[in-house]
Design a protein around this motif. Structure first.
Motif, PDB file in Angstrom:
ATOM      1  N   PHE A 254      36.090  44.496  42.379  1.00 48.55           N
ATOM      2  CA  PHE A 254      36.818  43.237  42.446  1.00 48.55           C
ATOM      3  C   PHE A 254      36.929  42.614  41.060  1.00 48.55           C
ATOM      4  CE2 PHE A 254      37.800  38.896  43.334  1.00 48.55           C
ATOM      5  CZ  PHE A 254      38.404  38.860  44.587  1.00 48.55           C
ATOM      6  N   ALA A 255      35.811  42.561  40.341  1.00 50.33           N
ATOM      7  CA  ALA A 255      35.809  41.983  39.001  1.00 50.33           C
ATOM      8  C   ALA A 255      36.727  42.763  38.054  1.00 50.33           C
ATOM      9  CB  ALA A 255      34.390  41.939  38.453  1.00 50.33           C
ATOM     10  N   LYS A 256      36.736  44.082  38.191  1.00 48.72           N
ATOM     11  CA  LYS A 256      37.594  44.916  37.343  1.00 48.72           C
ATOM     12  C   LYS A 256      39.067  44.635  37.610  1.00 48.72           C
ATOM     13  CE  LYS A 256      38.360  49.732  35.987  1.00 48.72           C
ATOM     14  NZ  LYS A 256      37.980  51.151  36.226  1.00 48.72           N
ATOM     15  N   ALA A 257      39.420  44.401  38.892  1.00 49.72           N
ATOM     16  CA  ALA A 257      40.817  44.121  39.236  1.00 49.72           C
ATOM     17  C   ALA A 257      41.284  42.792  38.655  1.00 49.72           C
ATOM     18  CB  ALA A 257      40.981  44.118  40.758  1.00 49.72           C
ATOM     19  N   MET A 258      40.366  41.859  38.435  1.00 44.21           N
ATOM     20  CA  MET A 258      40.727  40.561  37.862  1.00 44.21           C
ATOM     21  C   MET A 258      40.837  40.591  36.346  1.00 44.21           C
ATOM     22  SD  MET A 258      38.824  37.463  39.853  1.00 44.21           S
ATOM     23  CE  MET A 258      37.174  38.086  39.539  1.00 44.21           C
ATOM     24  N   THR A 259      40.178  41.526  35.710  1.00 44.98           N
ATOM     25  CA  THR A 259      40.035  41.547  34.256  1.00 44.98           C
ATOM     26  C   THR A 259      41.342  41.372  33.489  1.00 44.98           C
ATOM     27  OG1 THR A 259      38.024  42.887  34.393  1.00 44.98           O
ATOM     28  CG2 THR A 259      39.201  42.899  32.289  1.00 44.98           C
ATOM     29  N   PRO A 260      42.457  42.021  33.886  1.00 46.47           N
ATOM     30  CA  PRO A 260      43.688  41.865  33.109  1.00 46.47           C
ATOM     31  C   PRO A 260      44.220  40.438  33.063  1.00 46.47           C
ATOM     32  CG  PRO A 260      43.835  43.764  34.584  1.00 46.47           C
ATOM     33  CD  PRO A 260      42.618  43.004  34.983  1.00 46.47           C
ATOM     34  N   TYR A 261      43.800  39.597  33.991  1.00 43.18           N
ATOM     35  CA  TYR A 261      44.334  38.242  34.073  1.00 43.18           C
ATOM     36  C   TYR A 261      43.417  37.186  33.446  1.00 43.18           C
ATOM     37  CZ  TYR A 261      47.079  40.720  37.548  1.00 43.18           C
ATOM     38  OH  TYR A 261      47.871  41.634  38.186  1.00 43.18           O
ATOM     39  N   LEU A 262      42.234  37.584  33.025  1.00 44.27           N
ATOM     40  CA  LEU A 262      41.255  36.637  32.515  1.00 44.27           C
ATOM     41  C   LEU A 262      41.098  36.751  31.006  1.00 44.27           C
ATOM     42  CD1 LEU A 262      38.427  37.131  35.193  1.00 44.27           C
ATOM     43  CD2 LEU A 262      40.334  35.497  35.238  1.00 44.27           C
ATOM     44  N   ALA A 263      40.601  35.675  30.399  1.00 40.60           N
ATOM     45  CA  ALA A 263      40.254  35.741  28.983  1.00 40.60           C
ATOM     46  C   ALA A 263      39.071  36.687  28.810  1.00 40.60           C
ATOM     47  CB  ALA A 263      39.897  34.347  28.478  1.00 40.60           C
ATOM     48  N   PRO A 264      38.993  37.399  27.692  1.00 39.63           N
ATOM     49  CA  PRO A 264      37.880  38.348  27.488  1.00 39.63           C
ATOM     50  C   PRO A 264      36.520  37.673  27.651  1.00 39.63           C
ATOM     51  CG  PRO A 264      39.548  38.620  25.789  1.00 39.63           C
ATOM     52  CD  PRO A 264      39.935  37.399  26.556  1.00 39.63           C
ATOM     53  N   GLY A 265      35.646  38.342  28.406  1.00 42.96           N
ATOM     54  CA  GLY A 265      34.288  37.854  28.563  1.00 42.96           C
ATOM     55  C   GLY A 265      34.102  36.766  29.602  1.00 42.96           C
ATOM     56  N   THR A 266      35.152  36.435  30.372  1.00 38.35           N
ATOM     57  CA  THR A 266      35.013  35.390  31.387  1.00 38.35           C
ATOM     58  C   THR A 266      34.015  35.830  32.451  1.00 38.35           C
ATOM     59  OG1 THR A 266      37.311  34.712  31.061  1.00 38.35           O
ATOM     60  CG2 THR A 266      36.220  33.962  33.078  1.00 38.35           C
TER      61      THR A 266
ATOM     62  N   VAL B 285      34.276  22.380  31.292  1.00 32.23           N
ATOM     63  CA  VAL B 285      34.216  23.734  31.843  1.00 32.23           C
ATOM     64  C   VAL B 285      35.111  23.777  33.073  1.00 32.23           C
ATOM     65  CG1 VAL B 285      32.127  23.190  33.186  1.00 32.23           C
ATOM     66  CG2 VAL B 285      32.699  25.574  32.712  1.00 32.23           C
ATOM     67  N   SER B 286      35.893  24.837  33.188  1.00 35.04           N
ATOM     68  CA  SER B 286      36.846  25.000  34.282  1.00 35.04           C
ATOM     69  C   SER B 286      36.438  26.182  35.147  1.00 35.04           C
ATOM     70  CB  SER B 286      38.261  25.218  33.722  1.00 35.04           C
ATOM     71  OG  SER B 286      39.198  25.267  34.773  1.00 35.04           O
ATOM     72  N   ILE B 287      36.164  25.902  36.414  1.00 32.51           N
ATOM     73  CA  ILE B 287      35.738  26.932  37.369  1.00 32.51           C
ATOM     74  C   ILE B 287      36.915  27.259  38.283  1.00 32.51           C
ATOM     75  CG2 ILE B 287      34.089  27.560  39.164  1.00 32.51           C
ATOM     76  CD1 ILE B 287      32.226  25.368  38.063  1.00 32.51           C
ATOM     77  N   LEU B 288      37.375  28.494  38.223  1.00 27.81           N
ATOM     78  CA  LEU B 288      38.484  28.942  39.060  1.00 27.81           C
ATOM     79  C   LEU B 288      37.930  29.654  40.293  1.00 27.81           C
ATOM     80  CD1 LEU B 288      41.587  29.392  39.409  1.00 27.81           C
ATOM     81  CD2 LEU B 288      41.253  31.591  38.256  1.00 27.81           C
TER      82      LEU B 288
ATOM     83  N   ASP C  29      37.103  29.132  32.527  1.00 28.74           N
ATOM     84  CA  ASP C  29      35.890  29.472  31.799  1.00 28.74           C
ATOM     85  C   ASP C  29      34.937  30.299  32.655  1.00 28.74           C
ATOM     86  OD1 ASP C  29      36.401  27.835  29.376  1.00 28.74           O
ATOM     87  OD2 ASP C  29      36.311  26.185  30.819  1.00 28.74           O
ATOM     88  N   VAL C  30      35.048  30.111  33.963  1.00 27.44           N
ATOM     89  CA  VAL C  30      34.205  30.811  34.934  1.00 27.44           C
ATOM     90  C   VAL C  30      35.066  31.100  36.149  1.00 27.44           C
ATOM     91  CG1 VAL C  30      32.125  30.680  36.372  1.00 27.44           C
ATOM     92  CG2 VAL C  30      32.176  29.502  34.174  1.00 27.44           C
ATOM     93  N   VAL C  31      34.869  32.253  36.775  1.00 27.86           N
ATOM     94  CA  VAL C  31      35.530  32.564  38.042  1.00 27.86           C
ATOM     95  C   VAL C  31      34.467  32.696  39.119  1.00 27.86           C
ATOM     96  CG1 VAL C  31      36.918  34.247  39.326  1.00 27.86           C
ATOM     97  CG2 VAL C  31      37.494  33.713  36.947  1.00 27.86           C
ATOM     98  N   LEU C  32      34.711  32.032  40.253  1.00 29.08           N
ATOM     99  CA  LEU C  32      33.808  32.126  41.392  1.00 29.08           C
ATOM    100  C   LEU C  32      34.583  32.685  42.574  1.00 29.08           C
ATOM    101  CD1 LEU C  32      31.038  31.603  42.679  1.00 29.08           C
ATOM    102  CD2 LEU C  32      31.818  29.282  43.221  1.00 29.08           C
TER     103      LEU C  32
ATOM    104  N   ARG D  60      41.527  37.083  49.993  1.00 28.31           N
ATOM    105  CA  ARG D  60      42.892  36.729  49.586  1.00 28.31           C
ATOM    106  C   ARG D  60      42.884  36.389  48.092  1.00 28.31           C
ATOM    107  NH1 ARG D  60      45.499  32.564  53.839  1.00 28.31           N
ATOM    108  NH2 ARG D  60      43.754  31.270  53.167  1.00 28.31           N
ATOM    109  N   PRO D  61      42.591  37.365  47.241  1.00 25.70           N
ATOM    110  CA  PRO D  61      42.466  37.087  45.802  1.00 25.70           C
ATOM    111  C   PRO D  61      43.816  36.793  45.153  1.00 25.70           C
ATOM    112  CG  PRO D  61      42.324  39.437  46.210  1.00 25.70           C
ATOM    113  CD  PRO D  61      42.356  38.783  47.559  1.00 25.70           C
TER     114      PRO D  61
END
Length: 348
Positions: free
Chosen positions: A203-215, A151-154, A184-187, A160-161
Protein backbone atom coordinates in the motif's frame (compact mmCIF):
# COMPACT_ATOMS: atom_id res chain seq x y z
CA UNK A 1 -16.70 1.92 -16.69
CA UNK A 2 -20.30 3.14 -17.11
CA UNK A 3 -21.38 5.40 -19.98
CA UNK A 4 -22.39 8.04 -17.43
CA UNK A 5 -18.87 8.22 -16.01
CA UNK A 6 -17.42 8.52 -19.50
CA UNK A 7 -19.77 11.45 -20.17
CA UNK A 8 -18.69 13.09 -16.90
CA UNK A 9 -14.98 13.03 -17.78
CA UNK A 10 -15.01 16.55 -19.34
CA UNK A 11 -16.47 17.91 -16.08
CA UNK A 12 -13.80 16.10 -14.06
CA UNK A 13 -11.12 17.55 -16.35
CA UNK A 14 -12.56 21.06 -15.88
CA UNK A 15 -12.77 20.55 -12.11
CA UNK A 16 -9.14 19.43 -12.07
CA UNK A 17 -8.11 22.48 -14.09
CA UNK A 18 -9.83 24.84 -11.65
CA UNK A 19 -8.29 23.23 -8.54
CA UNK A 20 -4.85 23.14 -10.19
CA UNK A 21 -5.15 26.85 -11.03
CA UNK A 22 -6.16 27.63 -7.44
CA UNK A 23 -3.29 25.60 -5.96
CA UNK A 24 -0.89 27.20 -8.43
CA UNK A 25 -1.81 30.68 -7.22
CA UNK A 26 -0.92 29.66 -3.66
CA UNK A 27 2.25 27.93 -4.84
CA UNK A 28 3.39 31.07 -6.70
CA UNK A 29 2.40 33.19 -3.67
CA UNK A 30 -0.07 35.23 -5.69
CA UNK A 31 -2.57 34.29 -3.01
CA UNK A 32 -1.27 34.59 0.52
CA UNK A 33 -0.86 31.77 3.00
CA UNK A 34 -1.07 32.81 6.64
CA UNK A 35 1.42 31.35 9.10
CA UNK A 36 0.72 31.65 12.81
CA UNK A 37 2.85 31.67 15.93
CA UNK A 38 0.61 29.04 17.53
CA UNK A 39 1.25 25.50 16.18
CA UNK A 40 -1.50 24.18 13.92
CA UNK A 41 -2.10 20.54 13.02
CA UNK A 42 -4.22 20.03 9.90
CA UNK A 43 -6.24 16.82 9.44
CA UNK A 44 -7.85 16.33 6.05
CA UNK A 45 -8.21 14.22 2.94
CA UNK A 46 -8.33 14.46 -0.84
CA UNK A 47 -11.69 12.72 -1.19
CA UNK A 48 -15.18 13.75 -0.15
CA UNK A 49 -16.88 11.65 2.47
CA UNK A 50 -15.83 10.05 5.70
CA UNK A 51 -12.22 8.94 6.05
CA UNK A 52 -12.13 9.00 9.83
CA UNK A 53 -11.27 12.67 10.41
CA UNK A 54 -13.37 12.99 13.57
CA UNK A 55 -11.83 10.05 15.49
CA UNK A 56 -8.38 11.17 14.29
CA UNK A 57 -8.95 14.65 15.74
CA UNK A 58 -10.05 12.98 18.98
CA UNK A 59 -6.87 10.86 18.97
CA UNK A 60 -4.79 14.04 18.63
CA UNK A 61 -6.75 15.74 21.41
CA UNK A 62 -5.93 12.85 23.75
CA UNK A 63 -2.31 12.89 22.64
CA UNK A 64 -1.63 16.61 22.91
CA UNK A 65 -3.92 17.76 25.73
CA UNK A 66 -1.92 15.79 28.31
CA UNK A 67 0.48 18.68 28.72
CA UNK A 68 -0.76 21.47 26.42
CA UNK A 69 -3.83 23.68 26.07
CA UNK A 70 -5.58 22.47 22.92
CA UNK A 71 -8.27 24.01 20.70
CA UNK A 72 -10.10 22.51 17.74
CA UNK A 73 -11.23 24.60 14.78
CA UNK A 74 -13.77 23.30 12.28
CA UNK A 75 -15.90 24.78 9.55
CA UNK A 76 -19.01 23.56 11.35
CA UNK A 77 -20.59 21.93 8.32
CA UNK A 78 -24.38 22.10 8.30
CA UNK A 79 -24.67 24.49 11.25
CA UNK A 80 -27.37 27.13 11.41
CA UNK A 81 -24.90 29.88 12.39
CA UNK A 82 -22.19 31.74 10.53
CA UNK A 83 -18.82 33.26 11.30
CA UNK A 84 -16.62 32.58 14.30
CA UNK A 85 -18.19 30.84 17.27
CA UNK A 86 -16.56 29.52 20.41
CA UNK A 87 -18.58 26.67 21.88
CA UNK A 88 -20.25 27.08 25.26
CA UNK A 89 -23.03 25.39 27.24
CA UNK A 90 -25.73 27.09 25.17
CA UNK A 91 -24.60 25.33 21.98
CA UNK A 92 -25.82 22.16 20.28
CA UNK A 93 -25.27 20.25 17.04
CA UNK A 94 -27.27 22.81 15.06
CA UNK A 95 -25.33 25.85 16.25
CA UNK A 96 -21.88 24.20 15.92
CA UNK A 97 -22.26 21.26 13.54
CA UNK A 98 -22.32 17.64 14.68
CA UNK A 99 -18.57 16.91 14.90
CA UNK A 100 -17.59 20.12 16.76
CA UNK A 101 -20.42 19.59 19.22
CA UNK A 102 -19.18 16.03 19.75
CA UNK A 103 -15.72 17.43 20.56
CA UNK A 104 -17.26 19.91 22.98
CA UNK A 105 -19.32 17.33 24.86
CA UNK A 106 -16.37 14.96 25.23
CA UNK A 107 -13.40 17.24 25.84
CA UNK A 108 -14.53 20.61 27.20
CA UNK A 109 -13.08 21.61 29.53
CA UNK A 110 -10.10 21.88 29.12
CA UNK A 111 -10.20 21.75 25.31
CA UNK A 112 -11.58 24.79 23.47
CA UNK A 113 -13.87 24.10 20.51
CA UNK A 114 -14.44 26.73 17.83
CA UNK A 115 -15.99 26.93 14.36
CA UNK A 116 -15.35 29.36 11.52
CA UNK A 117 -15.71 28.83 7.78
CA UNK A 118 -12.61 31.03 7.35
CA UNK A 119 -9.87 29.10 9.10
CA UNK A 120 -7.31 31.93 9.10
CA UNK A 121 -9.80 34.27 10.75
CA UNK A 122 -10.71 31.58 13.27
CA UNK A 123 -7.08 30.99 14.27
CA UNK A 124 -6.43 34.73 14.62
CA UNK A 125 -9.55 35.12 16.78
CA UNK A 126 -8.56 32.23 19.04
CA UNK A 127 -5.07 33.66 19.45
CA UNK A 128 -6.41 37.10 20.30
CA UNK A 129 -9.13 36.00 22.72
CA UNK A 130 -7.42 32.99 24.32
CA UNK A 131 -3.63 33.48 24.19
CA UNK A 132 -3.09 30.52 26.54
CA UNK A 133 -3.96 28.10 23.70
CA UNK A 134 -0.79 26.21 22.75
CA UNK A 135 -1.91 24.16 19.73
CA UNK A 136 -4.89 24.27 17.34
CA UNK A 137 -6.23 21.19 15.55
CA UNK A 138 -7.73 22.04 12.15
CA UNK A 139 -10.52 19.66 11.20
CA UNK A 140 -10.99 18.92 7.46
CA UNK A 141 -8.64 21.69 6.38
CA UNK A 142 -6.38 20.11 3.74
CA UNK A 143 -8.04 22.17 0.98
CA UNK A 144 -7.93 25.42 3.00
CA UNK A 145 -4.70 26.78 1.55
CA UNK A 146 -5.05 30.19 3.22
CA UNK A 147 -3.48 28.63 6.32
CA UNK A 148 0.05 27.22 6.30
CA UNK A 149 -0.14 24.50 8.97
CA UNK A 150 2.72 23.39 11.18
CA UNK A 151 2.05 19.80 10.17
CA UNK A 152 -0.46 18.45 7.65
CA UNK A 153 -1.86 14.94 8.13
CA UNK A 154 -3.50 13.45 5.04
CA UNK A 155 -6.00 10.64 5.63
CA UNK A 156 -6.90 8.00 3.07
CA UNK A 157 -9.07 4.93 3.53
CA UNK A 158 -7.48 1.52 3.14
CA UNK A 159 -10.35 0.17 1.01
CA UNK A 160 -10.85 3.41 -0.97
CA UNK A 161 -7.38 4.98 -1.35
CA UNK A 162 -6.91 8.24 -3.19
CA UNK A 163 -4.47 6.70 -5.69
CA UNK A 164 -7.25 4.47 -7.07
CA UNK A 165 -9.79 7.29 -7.22
CA UNK A 166 -10.66 9.99 -9.76
CA UNK A 167 -11.66 13.63 -9.63
CA UNK A 168 -15.27 14.56 -9.04
CA UNK A 169 -17.79 14.01 -10.48
CA UNK A 170 -16.33 10.83 -11.97
CA UNK A 171 -14.85 9.85 -8.61
CA UNK A 172 -14.62 11.25 -5.09
CA UNK A 173 -11.46 13.36 -5.24
CA UNK A 174 -11.64 17.07 -4.44
CA UNK A 175 -8.10 17.55 -5.77
CA UNK A 176 -5.77 15.67 -8.09
CA UNK A 177 -3.80 12.77 -6.62
CA UNK A 178 -0.53 14.68 -6.96
CA UNK A 179 -1.66 17.22 -4.35
CA UNK A 180 -0.93 14.55 -1.75
CA UNK A 181 2.66 15.83 -1.96
CA UNK A 182 1.61 18.68 0.36
CA UNK A 183 1.14 16.20 3.21
CA UNK A 184 3.76 15.95 5.92
CA UNK A 185 2.30 12.68 7.19
CA UNK A 186 -0.10 10.15 5.66
CA UNK A 187 -2.43 8.12 7.85
CA UNK A 188 -4.20 5.16 6.25
CA UNK A 189 -7.51 4.72 8.06
CA UNK A 190 -10.12 1.99 8.56
CA UNK A 191 -7.63 -0.82 8.02
CA UNK A 192 -8.79 -4.39 8.62
CA UNK A 193 -7.81 -6.25 11.77
CA UNK A 194 -4.52 -8.10 11.48
CA UNK A 195 -3.25 -6.19 8.45
CA UNK A 196 -0.11 -8.02 7.33
CA UNK A 197 3.27 -6.33 7.00
CA UNK A 198 3.39 -7.19 3.30
CA UNK A 199 0.02 -5.51 2.68
CA UNK A 200 1.19 -2.36 4.45
CA UNK A 201 4.36 -2.31 2.38
CA UNK A 202 2.46 -2.73 -0.93
CA UNK A 203 0.00 0.00 0.00
CA UNK A 204 2.76 2.43 0.96
CA UNK A 205 4.65 1.65 -2.25
CA UNK A 206 1.55 2.40 -4.35
CA UNK A 207 1.31 5.85 -2.74
CA UNK A 208 4.98 6.74 -3.17
CA UNK A 209 4.70 8.37 -6.64
CA UNK A 210 2.21 10.90 -5.28
CA UNK A 211 4.02 11.89 -2.08
CA UNK A 212 6.99 14.09 -1.32
CA UNK A 213 10.17 12.03 -0.77
CA UNK A 214 10.42 10.59 2.72
CA UNK A 215 6.80 11.27 3.72
CA UNK A 216 6.09 8.92 6.65
CA UNK A 217 3.06 6.64 6.33
CA UNK A 218 1.13 5.10 9.22
CA UNK A 219 -1.80 2.71 9.42
CA UNK A 220 -4.78 2.70 11.76
CA UNK A 221 -8.10 1.01 12.38
CA UNK A 222 -11.37 1.94 14.06
CA UNK A 223 -11.82 0.32 17.46
CA UNK A 224 -15.44 0.06 18.64
CA UNK A 225 -16.29 0.50 22.29
CA UNK A 226 -19.08 -0.79 24.54
CA UNK A 227 -22.57 0.45 23.54
CA UNK A 228 -23.83 3.28 25.74
CA UNK A 229 -27.52 4.07 26.19
CA UNK A 230 -28.80 7.59 25.69
CA UNK A 231 -29.61 7.42 29.41
CA UNK A 232 -25.89 6.89 30.13
CA UNK A 233 -26.16 3.18 30.98
CA UNK A 234 -23.99 0.46 29.39
CA UNK A 235 -26.05 -1.75 27.07
CA UNK A 236 -25.79 -5.42 26.16
CA UNK A 237 -27.08 -5.78 22.62
CA UNK A 238 -29.08 -8.79 21.46
CA UNK A 239 -31.17 -7.44 18.60
CA UNK A 240 -30.80 -4.03 17.05
CA UNK A 241 -31.80 -1.69 14.25
CA UNK A 242 -28.86 0.39 13.00
CA UNK A 243 -29.53 4.07 12.33
CA UNK A 244 -26.87 6.34 10.87
CA UNK A 245 -26.29 9.50 8.85
CA UNK A 246 -22.75 9.00 7.56
CA UNK A 247 -20.91 9.48 4.30
CA UNK A 248 -20.12 5.75 4.43
CA UNK A 249 -22.05 3.59 6.91
CA UNK A 250 -20.60 0.26 5.73
CA UNK A 251 -17.81 0.00 8.33
CA UNK A 252 -20.21 0.81 11.18
CA UNK A 253 -22.79 -1.67 9.93
CA UNK A 254 -20.30 -4.48 9.24
CA UNK A 255 -18.78 -4.12 12.70
CA UNK A 256 -22.15 -4.35 14.44
CA UNK A 257 -23.20 -7.31 12.31
CA UNK A 258 -20.25 -9.28 13.66
CA UNK A 259 -21.11 -8.40 17.26
CA UNK A 260 -24.89 -8.74 17.48
CA UNK A 261 -28.07 -9.56 15.56
CA UNK A 262 -28.95 -6.74 13.17
CA UNK A 263 -32.57 -6.96 12.09
CA UNK A 264 -32.66 -3.80 10.00
CA UNK A 265 -30.55 -0.82 8.87
CA UNK A 266 -31.71 2.74 8.26
CA UNK A 267 -29.43 5.17 6.45
CA UNK A 268 -29.79 8.93 6.14
CA UNK A 269 -27.59 11.36 4.20
CA UNK A 270 -24.38 12.59 5.84
CA UNK A 271 -24.99 15.41 8.35
CA UNK A 272 -28.76 14.74 8.25
CA UNK A 273 -30.82 16.63 10.81
CA UNK A 274 -33.32 14.30 12.44
CA UNK A 275 -36.93 15.40 12.78
CA UNK A 276 -39.41 14.51 15.51
CA UNK A 277 -41.53 12.54 13.03
CA UNK A 278 -38.51 10.47 11.96
CA UNK A 279 -37.61 9.66 15.56
CA UNK A 280 -41.21 8.69 16.34
CA UNK A 281 -41.37 6.52 13.23
CA UNK A 282 -38.15 4.69 14.11
CA UNK A 283 -39.30 4.04 17.65
CA UNK A 284 -42.74 2.89 16.51
CA UNK A 285 -41.25 0.38 14.06
CA UNK A 286 -38.84 -1.05 16.63
CA UNK A 287 -39.73 -4.62 17.71
CA UNK A 288 -40.00 -5.36 21.46
CA UNK A 289 -36.67 -5.99 23.24
CA UNK A 290 -34.69 -4.52 20.31
CA UNK A 291 -32.48 -1.43 20.46
CA UNK A 292 -31.98 1.46 18.07
CA UNK A 293 -28.20 1.67 17.72
CA UNK A 294 -26.48 4.67 16.20
CA UNK A 295 -23.11 6.44 16.06
CA UNK A 296 -21.76 9.02 18.46
CA UNK A 297 -21.96 11.59 15.67
CA UNK A 298 -25.69 10.88 15.34
CA UNK A 299 -26.19 10.76 19.11
CA UNK A 300 -25.24 14.43 19.52
CA UNK A 301 -27.91 15.37 16.95
CA UNK A 302 -30.61 13.13 18.37
CA UNK A 303 -30.33 14.70 21.83
CA UNK A 304 -31.16 18.14 20.41
CA UNK A 305 -33.72 19.97 22.61
CA UNK A 306 -36.27 19.98 19.76
CA UNK A 307 -36.41 16.16 19.93
CA UNK A 308 -36.52 15.81 23.70
CA UNK A 309 -40.31 15.44 23.85
CA UNK A 310 -40.34 12.43 21.50
CA UNK A 311 -37.00 10.70 22.19
CA UNK A 312 -37.28 7.51 24.25
CA UNK A 313 -33.73 7.37 25.64
CA UNK A 314 -34.20 3.81 26.92
CA UNK A 315 -34.64 2.53 23.37
CA UNK A 316 -31.53 4.19 21.93
CA UNK A 317 -27.81 3.65 22.35
CA UNK A 318 -24.65 4.67 20.52
CA UNK A 319 -21.31 2.94 19.96
CA UNK A 320 -18.23 5.09 20.73
CA UNK A 321 -15.18 4.64 18.52
CA UNK A 322 -11.47 5.43 18.74
CA UNK A 323 -8.54 5.37 16.35
CA UNK A 324 -6.14 2.55 17.09
CA UNK A 325 -2.71 2.83 15.51
CA UNK A 326 -1.20 -0.30 13.97
CA UNK A 327 2.37 -1.13 14.94
CA UNK A 328 4.06 2.29 14.76
CA UNK A 329 1.77 4.32 17.02
CA UNK A 330 4.57 5.59 19.32
CA UNK A 331 6.53 6.82 16.29
CA UNK A 332 3.48 8.71 14.99
CA UNK A 333 2.90 10.23 18.43
CA UNK A 334 6.52 11.34 18.75
CA UNK A 335 6.53 12.83 15.26
CA UNK A 336 3.46 14.99 15.91
CA UNK A 337 4.59 16.09 19.37
CA UNK A 338 8.05 16.96 18.04
CA UNK A 339 6.64 19.07 15.17
CA UNK A 340 4.44 21.01 17.60
CA UNK A 341 7.33 21.49 20.06
CA UNK A 342 9.71 22.76 17.35
CA UNK A 343 7.17 25.32 16.18
CA UNK A 344 6.68 26.49 19.77
CA UNK A 345 10.43 26.75 20.30
CA UNK A 346 10.29 24.17 23.08
CA UNK A 347 12.82 21.38 23.61
CA UNK A 348 11.94 18.32 21.52
Amino acid sequence: MSILKVLLFPLAWLFGLITAWRNGLYQMRVWRQHAFSVPTVCVGNLAVGGTGKTPTIEYLIRLLSRDQTVATLSRGYGRATRGFRLADESDNAQTLGDEPYQFYRKFHPPVYVAVDEQRARGIATLQRTHPAIEVILLDDAFQHRAVKPTVSILLTEFHRPFFRDRLMPVGRLREARGQAKRADVVLVTKCPRGLAEGDRHRFAKAMTPYLAPGTPTFFSRIAYGVPVGFDGQIRLLTQCVLVSALADASVFENELKTATTVIDTVRFADHHRYTASEVESLQRRLPPHAQLVTTEKDFVKLIHPSLRHVLDTKRWCYVPIQVEMLKDGPIFDSLIRAAVARHSGKPV
